[in-house]
Design a protein around this motif. Structure first.
Motif, PDB file in Angstrom:
ATOM      1  N   GLU A 110       0.826  -1.206   0.000  1.00  0.00           N
ATOM      2  CA  GLU A 110       0.000   0.000   0.000  1.00  0.00           C
ATOM      3  C   GLU A 110       0.863   1.260   0.000  1.00  0.00           C
ATOM      4  O   GLU A 110       0.620   2.198  -0.769  1.00  0.00           O
ATOM      5  CB  GLU A 110      -0.921  -0.010   1.220  1.00  0.00           C
ATOM      6  CG  GLU A 110      -1.777   1.233   1.382  1.00  0.00           C
ATOM      7  CD  GLU A 110      -3.012   1.231   0.505  1.00  0.00           C
ATOM      8  OE1 GLU A 110      -3.835   2.150   0.646  1.00  0.00           O
ATOM      9  OE2 GLU A 110      -3.162   0.309  -0.325  1.00  0.00           O
ATOM     10  N   TRP A 113       2.770   1.760  -3.314  1.00  0.00           N
ATOM     11  CA  TRP A 113       1.866   2.273  -4.352  1.00  0.00           C
ATOM     12  C   TRP A 113       1.631   3.761  -4.158  1.00  0.00           C
ATOM     13  O   TRP A 113       1.728   4.553  -5.098  1.00  0.00           O
ATOM     14  CB  TRP A 113       0.560   1.491  -4.279  1.00  0.00           C
ATOM     15  CG  TRP A 113      -0.484   1.878  -5.288  1.00  0.00           C
ATOM     16  CD1 TRP A 113      -0.475   1.597  -6.618  1.00  0.00           C
ATOM     17  CD2 TRP A 113      -1.706   2.581  -5.031  1.00  0.00           C
ATOM     18  NE1 TRP A 113      -1.625   2.080  -7.214  1.00  0.00           N
ATOM     19  CE2 TRP A 113      -2.391   2.689  -6.255  1.00  0.00           C
ATOM     20  CE3 TRP A 113      -2.284   3.109  -3.874  1.00  0.00           C
ATOM     21  CZ2 TRP A 113      -3.636   3.326  -6.375  1.00  0.00           C
ATOM     22  CZ3 TRP A 113      -3.517   3.741  -3.978  1.00  0.00           C
ATOM     23  CH2 TRP A 113      -4.187   3.847  -5.220  1.00  0.00           C
ATOM     24  N   ARG A 114       1.335   4.172  -2.925  1.00  0.00           N
ATOM     25  CA  ARG A 114       1.064   5.584  -2.654  1.00  0.00           C
ATOM     26  C   ARG A 114       2.303   6.457  -2.861  1.00  0.00           C
ATOM     27  O   ARG A 114       2.183   7.653  -3.144  1.00  0.00           O
ATOM     28  CB  ARG A 114       0.508   5.750  -1.239  1.00  0.00           C
ATOM     29  CG  ARG A 114      -0.918   5.250  -1.092  1.00  0.00           C
ATOM     30  CD  ARG A 114      -1.449   5.297   0.325  1.00  0.00           C
ATOM     31  NE  ARG A 114      -2.771   4.684   0.384  1.00  0.00           N
ATOM     32  CZ  ARG A 114      -3.922   5.364   0.423  1.00  0.00           C
ATOM     33  NH1 ARG A 114      -3.919   6.679   0.452  1.00  0.00           N
ATOM     34  NH2 ARG A 114      -5.078   4.726   0.455  1.00  0.00           N
ATOM     35  N   VAL A 214      -1.427  -5.056  -1.835  1.00  0.00           N
ATOM     36  CA  VAL A 214      -1.212  -4.119  -0.735  1.00  0.00           C
ATOM     37  C   VAL A 214      -0.317  -4.679   0.369  1.00  0.00           C
ATOM     38  O   VAL A 214       0.220  -3.921   1.171  1.00  0.00           O
ATOM     39  CB  VAL A 214      -2.549  -3.664  -0.113  1.00  0.00           C
ATOM     40  CG1 VAL A 214      -3.412  -2.984  -1.159  1.00  0.00           C
ATOM     41  CG2 VAL A 214      -3.289  -4.821   0.535  1.00  0.00           C
ATOM     42  N   GLU A 298      -6.515  -7.506  -1.126  1.00  0.00           N
ATOM     43  CA  GLU A 298      -6.705  -6.276  -1.892  1.00  0.00           C
ATOM     44  C   GLU A 298      -5.494  -5.990  -2.776  1.00  0.00           C
ATOM     45  O   GLU A 298      -4.361  -6.307  -2.430  1.00  0.00           O
ATOM     46  CB  GLU A 298      -6.923  -5.091  -0.956  1.00  0.00           C
ATOM     47  CG  GLU A 298      -8.171  -5.205  -0.089  1.00  0.00           C
ATOM     48  CD  GLU A 298      -9.451  -5.078  -0.895  1.00  0.00           C
ATOM     49  OE1 GLU A 298      -9.411  -4.492  -2.000  1.00  0.00           O
ATOM     50  OE2 GLU A 298     -10.491  -5.561  -0.431  1.00  0.00           O
ATOM     51  N   ARG A 300      -4.127  -2.613  -5.334  1.00  0.00           N
ATOM     52  CA  ARG A 300      -4.386  -1.294  -5.875  1.00  0.00           C
ATOM     53  C   ARG A 300      -4.190  -1.336  -7.388  1.00  0.00           C
ATOM     54  O   ARG A 300      -3.310  -2.026  -7.890  1.00  0.00           O
ATOM     55  CB  ARG A 300      -3.427  -0.272  -5.249  1.00  0.00           C
ATOM     56  CG  ARG A 300      -3.670  -0.033  -3.761  1.00  0.00           C
ATOM     57  CD  ARG A 300      -5.091   0.391  -3.477  1.00  0.00           C
ATOM     58  NE  ARG A 300      -5.253   0.888  -2.094  1.00  0.00           N
ATOM     59  CZ  ARG A 300      -6.427   1.205  -1.579  1.00  0.00           C
ATOM     60  NH1 ARG A 300      -7.532   1.085  -2.287  1.00  0.00           N
ATOM     61  NH2 ARG A 300      -6.500   1.658  -0.328  1.00  0.00           N
TER      62      ARG A 300
END
Length: 315
Positions: A110, A113-114, A214, A298, A300
């Motif tokens: 996560e 990715w961010r 994630v 999950e 992304r």
């Protein structure tokens, strides 16, 4: 090993010493390539400062301006990780401040990715924040091929992983789960020494096109998807020596293995998991007690699908 992989090994496996700093700086200047380094961190106050400080002192100076941007992505630390990283010269960004309309999920993938939303480098280099005895060659080694080899898109570090003694080796999930999965289902990736290693670099143009699991499956997912997106010859690995870090206990390794297996399963069939959970056992005063945790499910989407990212790139 496939003959194709043997040929790849001779062409796309290097040592960090193969590219001296002068060569890297000349290539960086000639191409105008910018480099961002990202350290995902969760309660790493004991090690993050030394890593960030080394990068600042050795790779972000007028004499050696190899790295343009150093960002520590705080994944919700409850210790002094953010303060220590900032004191060492890193820009610290909390996970929850990035893309606030989308509530953050727990997991390393996560924050990776961010990080694409708060960095700007043409090359993005990820370094785990729990490394001990950190050397700047972890960065310069894996960034090197992306500066000198136009066809290379994605570079993994390879290294020895001591487990606390002269003979014991780390990388248990790699040997017991990831390597068998890759050899059986993606044999073109069998040449990677450390497929799950957290030290790798890639061109932004590739990363922004890939989905990010994630959690713990992010390294396997990115490697497999990069293979299918740009092909084996665009992937490479560089020997950076020895990697020392905090090792996980058996329970944590089990959760990691389950997430990695699930990531592989999705890529094999995009199938439905009947029960995406893992039950483990601990001995207590009453005997063995079960504990069930969810497996990361999950992912992304590619960053190019995020309107905020497209607007930022356009600006």
């Amino acid at each position: 090993m496939l003959e194709e992989v043997e040929r790849w090994w001779t062409r796309r496996s290097w040592s960090a010493a193969d590219r001296p700093p002068a060569q890297l700086l000349a290539a960086k200047e000639a191409t105008g390539t910018t480099v961002s380094v990202v350290l995902p961190a969760l309660n790493e106050e004991a090690t993050v400062g030394a890593i960030a400080g080394t990068i600042r002192r050795e790779l972000m100076t007028p004499q050696c301006p190899l790295v343009d941007e150093l960002v520590v992505l705080d994944s919700g630390s409850t210790d002094r990780t953010a303060a220590v990283a900032a004191a060492a010269g890193a820009r610290v960004v909390h996970r929850d401040r990035i893309l606030p309309r989308l509530p953050a999920l727990p997991g390393k993938g996560e924050v990776l990715w961010r990080s694409l939303l708060v960095t700007s480098g043409d090359v993005v280099c990820f370094i785990d924040a729990d490394l001990r005895d950190f050397s700047a060659r972890f960065v310069s080694g894996i960034v090197g091929p992306l500066l000198t080899e136009p066809d290379v898109q994605f570079v993994k570090a390879m290294y020895d992983r001591p487990l606390g003694s002269a003979t014991a080796e780390g990388g248990r999930v790699t040997e017991l789960v990831a390597r068998p999965l890759l050899n059986l289902h993606w044999p073109r990736l069998a040449g990677f020494v450390q497929p799950l290693g957290g030290e790798y670099a890639a061109r932004r143009g590739l990363l922004e096109r890939l989905p990010f699991p994630v959690g713990y499956g992010v390294e396997l997912g990115l490697l497999v998807d990069a293979l299918h997106t740009v092909g084996l010859d665009a992937l490479a690995q560089v020997d950076v020596g020895t990697r020392k870090h905090r090792h996980q206990d058996g329970q944590a390794l089990g959760r990691m293995a389950a997430a990695i297996y699930r990531t592989a399963q999705v890529r094999l069939a995009r199938g439905h998991l009947v029960r995406p959970q893992l039950t483990q056992y601990e001995r207590t005063a009453d005997g063995f007690t079960p504990s069930t945790t969810p497996v990361d499910t999950e992912e992304r989407p590619p960053m190019t699908a995020i309107p905020e990212y497209a607007a930022r790139r356009a600006a």
